[in-house]
Design an enzyme around this catalytic site. Sequence first.
Site, PDB file in Angstrom:
ATOM      1  N   ASP A 188      27.453  33.162  48.552  1.00 44.11           N
ATOM      2  CA  ASP A 188      28.381  33.259  47.444  1.00 44.11           C
ATOM      3  C   ASP A 188      29.561  34.078  47.956  1.00 44.11           C
ATOM      4  OD1 ASP A 188      29.698  33.105  45.071  1.00 44.11           O
ATOM      5  OD2 ASP A 188      28.006  33.720  43.825  1.00 44.11           O
TER       6      ASP A 188
HETATM    7  C1  BGC Z   1      30.743  32.611  42.048  1.00 45.76           C
HETATM    8  C2  BGC Z   1      30.366  31.257  42.593  1.00 45.76           C
HETATM    9  C3  BGC Z   1      31.614  30.513  42.990  1.00 45.76           C
HETATM   10  C4  BGC Z   1      32.381  31.337  44.013  1.00 45.76           C
HETATM   11  C5  BGC Z   1      33.668  30.698  44.480  1.00 45.76           C
HETATM   12  C6  BGC Z   1      31.660  33.367  42.993  1.00 45.76           C
HETATM   13  O1  BGC Z   1      32.143  34.516  42.390  1.00 45.76           O
HETATM   14  O2  BGC Z   1      29.573  33.350  41.790  1.00 45.76           O
HETATM   15  O3  BGC Z   1      29.640  30.534  41.638  1.00 45.76           O
HETATM   16  O4  BGC Z   1      31.294  29.243  43.479  1.00 45.76           O
HETATM   17  O5  BGC Z   1      32.725  32.582  43.422  1.00 45.76           O
HETATM   18  O6  BGC Z   1      34.615  30.699  43.465  1.00 45.76           O
END
Ligand code: BGC
Length: 731
Positions: free
Chosen positions: A268
């Site tokens: 993530d």
């Molecule tokens: C989120 C993810 C997301 C990623 C990219 C993170 O903060 O938890 O679900 O895909 O950011 O935007």
Amino acid sequence: MNKYFSFALGVASIGLVACQQAPTQKCCNDKMSDADIEARIDTILPQLSIEEKAAMCHAQSKFSTPGVARLGIPELWWSDGPHGVRAEINWNDWGYASWNNDSCTAFPALSALAATFNPDLAYIYGVALGEESRYRKKNVILGPGVNIYRTPLNGRNFEYMGEDPFLASTLVVPYIHGVQSTGTATSVKHYALNNQEEDRMGVNVQVSERALRELYLPAFKAAIVDGKAWTIMGSYNRYNNQHCCHNEILLMDILKKEWGFDGVVVSDWGGAHDTKEAARFGLDVEMGSFTNGLDAQMGNFGWDDYNLARPYINAIKKGELPESDLNDKARRILRLNFRTNNNWGPGRMTCEAHMKTAHDIAREAVTLLKNEGNILPLDPAKQMKIVVIGENATRTLVKAGGSSELKPKYEIAPLDGIKKQFPNADIQYATGYTSGPAFYGFAPAPKEDQKKLKAEAVELAKSADVVIYVGGLNKNYQQDCEGGDRQSYELPFGQDALIDAIAEVNKNIVVVLASGNAYSMPWLDKVNAVVQSWYLGSEAGNVIAEVLDGTINPSGKLPFSFPVKLADSAPHSFNDPMVYPGVDHQQIYKEDILVGYRWHDTKGIKPLFPFGFGLSYTTFDVKDIKVSNSANEIKVAANIANTGAVCGAEVLQVYVGKVDSKVSRAQKELKGFLKIMVDKGNSAAINISVPVESLKFFNEETHSWELEKGKYMVYVGTSSADILETVEIEL
Ligand code: BGC
């Protein structure tokens, strides 16, 4: 011919030109087989330097990873997900890039998809989303999310598929097949135990191995083993005191060894914290790390400072870490590259077909919770005064909520839908309350404004033939929004008091509430109808109005329970901060395997609305329910008749529970369901098969799945609480 040119050839989707240049190559419309792909990787890998391999393992911008330019190996482009393709983000920061070609179709949120109980819709959702991703030249769409709904306070439940692992597993597989049939990779998230936003970066989840295996992992396993997802995203939180983006148990032992995952683990954004762990414990691609350079938004922006960048290269060169792990990562990334750049078509975006898909899914998602005196559907031919009250009647619900927010080509607001669908009515509108703009840390509107808005709405409601109240949660921070949990179980912004006040002056009230979460309804007895409308995307307003006027007969079913009060929900019943939200970054899942209806059923706590519940404008008669079984299979057969006046769909649900189990068990668990559309006056046969294999529990002593012999109870019904037949069987 240079073999790397042939790599480029194999992966180019502009195959026509390539074909003319190299007529001896395989036809450009052919896809490379898995064996071809592995052979190509075998040739390429030895040609790559440590630096080139490591470069592929981390971001070069907010949403891309580099290829190998000198060899024609393309970059990979990643995008949120999961309800549409997110607008373009700047190279070096989180700002939007202000392109004017990146508006998308907004599909219903995954919690709405879950409410359809319809795997066919999950597939067409995936295909349409995959096509939009291809048109936008994305290799990977970041989704679907399948974290289990544990608490109604979780700010991201709207992005997930409810509280039941069987339901989520059944829907996630066709979604992935759909997306990946277009050549776009999915990235199942957030693996694992990311069941709240509170302290999401730090919390260490202590959960029994049994609850992990029986509740929190099955949908991920289905996504990998049956869905064959090409990537998976590690979550921010920790398990076994190790971050999930480089977690030995989750990524090495379970995902890669046990489930045989051959794709890419991506962190993530900002979820990787340590070079050695990232190198050894399964992380393949590191994104969004908050390096110093990046924080400062200056210098080299820190891309080289990522855990899997310079520090990794140095450690390999010093002999502190083996190059073999890096080779494995590079192989996986090249595989993803070939898989997604394999002569797929160009895709398409915001076309009529995709809007229709979004519309069709939304139509089956809307869930009717109450319809006293059959106030719904309202007759559109009638000349009546409709007063619409509530901020969500005019508010965009797509352009907020965190990383899943979208820039839709259009989003129909409920008020516009209602005006279109009720041309003969005199329609008036009052907001009734205000929530403030949708951004992090907003200040609530001053009390005086709320008072004034409420008074105006109540005044208007007095003269209405019917009041349509359109409220609920929204995607503001600490509502249904990433980065924070809800602060209370009640409807926000004074809506409970507002609905009460409206009920004092008008007796015909239809309440339509958007949310991806349950909430309390202290006013339930005072209103005639309640429609749970979820987040429906581009077509929201049209679909809501079509339900109100009966163009659509609602058939959605709740993918999670609505407890009467927060303390009735499993984790909150303990009234213990260790259980929720955690203390000093530690948290214990004391409710263990009893989440959602499993908790309500087993503890005898009646929910306000049970899992699997949803009404229809027609009536069904389910007859001749027969349950039989062999050593491998339980068979449920029934006949369903539509005894009402309109065509409609019902979801027959099969739950199974063990009688006299040697371990603690939920009273019953969903093991099969079928949604069936039946025309008025008609009937249909239903057959549902439950593999006996699925009745196994996870034995923590032997660390394996075990089938108990003996008596089981099979429950057949139309929700977890509306059981029509209970049959005992012997295995
Ligand atoms: C989120 C993810 C997301 C990623 C990219 C993170 O903060 O938890 O679900 O895909 O950011 O935007």
